[in-house]
Design an enzyme around this catalytic site. Structure first.
Site, PDB file in Angstrom:
ATOM      1  N   CYS A   1      62.738  58.639  57.725  1.00  0.00           N
ATOM      2  CA  CYS A   1      62.416  59.380  56.857  1.00  0.00           C
ATOM      3  C   CYS A   1      63.208  61.033  57.025  1.00  0.00           C
ATOM      4  CB  CYS A   1      61.300  59.244  56.111  1.00  0.00           C
ATOM      5  SG  CYS A   1      59.754  59.550  57.516  1.00  0.00           S
TER       6      CYS A   1
ATOM      7  N   CYS B   1      57.951  57.156  53.921  1.00  0.00           N
ATOM      8  CA  CYS B   1      58.760  56.224  54.038  1.00  0.00           C
ATOM      9  C   CYS B   1      58.710  55.265  53.972  1.00  0.00           C
ATOM     10  CB  CYS B   1      57.818  56.604  56.120  1.00  0.00           C
ATOM     11  SG  CYS B   1      59.398  56.415  57.002  1.00  0.00           S
TER      12      CYS B   1
ATOM     13  N   CYS C   1      60.507  60.374  63.197  1.00  0.00           N
ATOM     14  CA  CYS C   1      61.607  59.178  62.349  1.00  0.00           C
ATOM     15  C   CYS C   1      62.453  59.511  62.236  1.00  0.00           C
ATOM     16  CB  CYS C   1      60.157  58.819  61.106  1.00  0.00           C
ATOM     17  SG  CYS C   1      61.091  57.425  61.020  1.00  0.00           S
TER      18      CYS C   1
ATOM     19  N   CYS D   1      55.899  60.127  60.434  1.00  0.00           N
ATOM     20  CA  CYS D   1      57.123  59.949  58.984  1.00  0.00           C
ATOM     21  C   CYS D   1      56.119  60.953  58.073  1.00  0.00           C
ATOM     22  CB  CYS D   1      56.655  58.478  59.037  1.00  0.00           C
ATOM     23  SG  CYS D   1      57.575  57.198  60.078  1.00  0.00           S
TER      24      CYS D   1
HETATM   25 ZN   LIG Z   1      59.634  57.283  58.868  1.00  0.00          ZN
END
Ligand SMILES: [Zn+2]
Length: 356
Positions: free
Chosen positions: A73, A43, A70, A39
């Site tokens: 994000c 995030c 992810c 991330c």
């Molecule tokens: Zn994330």
């Protein structure tokens, strides 16, 4: 546990603090061993346990270590600087109040973080910036017959701009400035010790003062800046050329009744106003100017605003130099900048090379 790149060592303790604060200024990525996902530090997903976190300098490094990006994000997609995102959103919507919560959604951060980041980087809260934007169109003030300088001053951050809050404005400053559509601009060119000058003026005030090698080149610069405006010659404006030259030569103060029709974002106006505070014979570096404006971390934004100045000499962007006193870029040529500074006697203590 912590991956440290040779080129960009990450201090895991500092990184953890940034991750914990979801600091938008953080530049690393973090992966969570238990989920296999990596991330951005901002995030919005649940914060992981410290023991499960690995830090990476780049998204590529995280992927190379076997982690998946992810979905929330999207750390592998290019990201616009969140501050720019917030700022341009405010500027696009400046004719209505934009609540912090809305800015938070746009930038993917909490309203609190928006407030903190914006204030840190811009030296004003998002709300104050919105107020200044509304004020900085200057229209309300100009209709009351105030000088533009005074209106800019009053639109400045920190001062109350409530008086202008109600002024209805149909256009954003960006659109307002676009090419001078529908504008009538009077102009003239004149020879000066610093080359040919061209002055352009709307009915509100001086909107363009540029230097050129020839009269035609100077005039062409005006045409280029305001391609959609109607231009017409007005020799009486040559008194403004004389006034500009007098400021540099030190033979006269800027005329007090001078009106400037400066157009830009509230931030640009603020920088241009700060330039006008630099006395003749003195110079500042970009970082000094940013510090004096109370926004020491915004040196680059300040430099950009200096570079977009449209009214040379009266807004003396030539008085800003590089860190070593060297002449950095000048919209109208470094050699002219050198001449201007020499004429102002700014050479004392300042390294002004013959060529840059
Ligand atoms: Zn994330």
């Amino acid at each position: 546990m912590v991956l440290v790149s040779i080129n960009h060592p990450i201090d895991p303790e500092a990184a953890w603090q940034q991750l914990f604060a979801r600091d938008p200024a953080a530049t690393f990525f973090y992966a969570v061993a238990t989920t296999g996902v990596f991330c951005r530090p901002t995030c919005a997903s649940r914060r992981p346990l410290r023991a499960n976190v690995r830090f990476f300098p780049t998204a590529q490094a995280a992927q190379a270590a076997g982690f998946r990006p992810c979905k929330r994000c999207r750390p592998t997609t290019a990201q616009i600087n969140p501050l720019d995102k917030i700022r341009s959103y405010i500027e696009d919507n400046f004719d209505r109040p934009v609540p912090l919560a809305e800015l938070g959604r746009i930038a993917g951060m909490s309203p609190f973080t928006v407030q903190r980041l914006f204030k840190r980087e811009m030296g004003a809260s998002p709300l104050a910036y919105q107020r200044a934007l509304r004020a900085s169109s200057l229209r309300g003030a100009l209709k009351q017959g105030d000088s533009v300088t005074k209106a800019i001053y009053e639109a400045g951050f920190g001062s109350s701009s409530r008086a202008y809050e109600g002024a209805p404005l149909g256009m954003t400053p960006a659109r307002f400035a676009q090419g001078g559509r529908g504008e009538q601009i009077a102009f003239t060119t004149a020879r000066s010790p610093f080359g040919w000058l061209v002055v352009g003026s709307t009915h509100r005030g001086l909107c363009w003062l540029a230097l050129g090698a020839t009269s035609a080149e100077a005039e062409a610069s005006l045409r280029e800046e305001f391609p959609l405006a109607t231009l017409y010659g007005d020799p009486s404006l040559s008194k403004l050329v004389d006034a500009a030259v007098a400021i540099v030569s030190g033979s006269a103060q800027p005329p007090t009744e001078l009106s400037l029709d400066l157009r830009g974002t509230a931030f640009q106006l603020r920088v241009w106003q700060a330039l006008r505070q630099i006395p003749r014979g003195q110079t500042r570096t970009y970082s000094q100017l940013a510090r004096e404006m109370g926004i020491p971390r915004s040196t680059r934004a300040v430099a950009r605003a200096c570079a977009t100045n449209r009214v040379s000499l009266f807004v003396p962007c030539h008085r800003v130099v590089g860190v070593t006193g060297s002449l950095t870029g000048y919209r109208w040529g470094v050699e002219r900048k050198r001449k201007l500074l020499e004429a102002e006697g700014a050479a004392n203590g300042t390294h002004i090379p013959r060529s840059a």
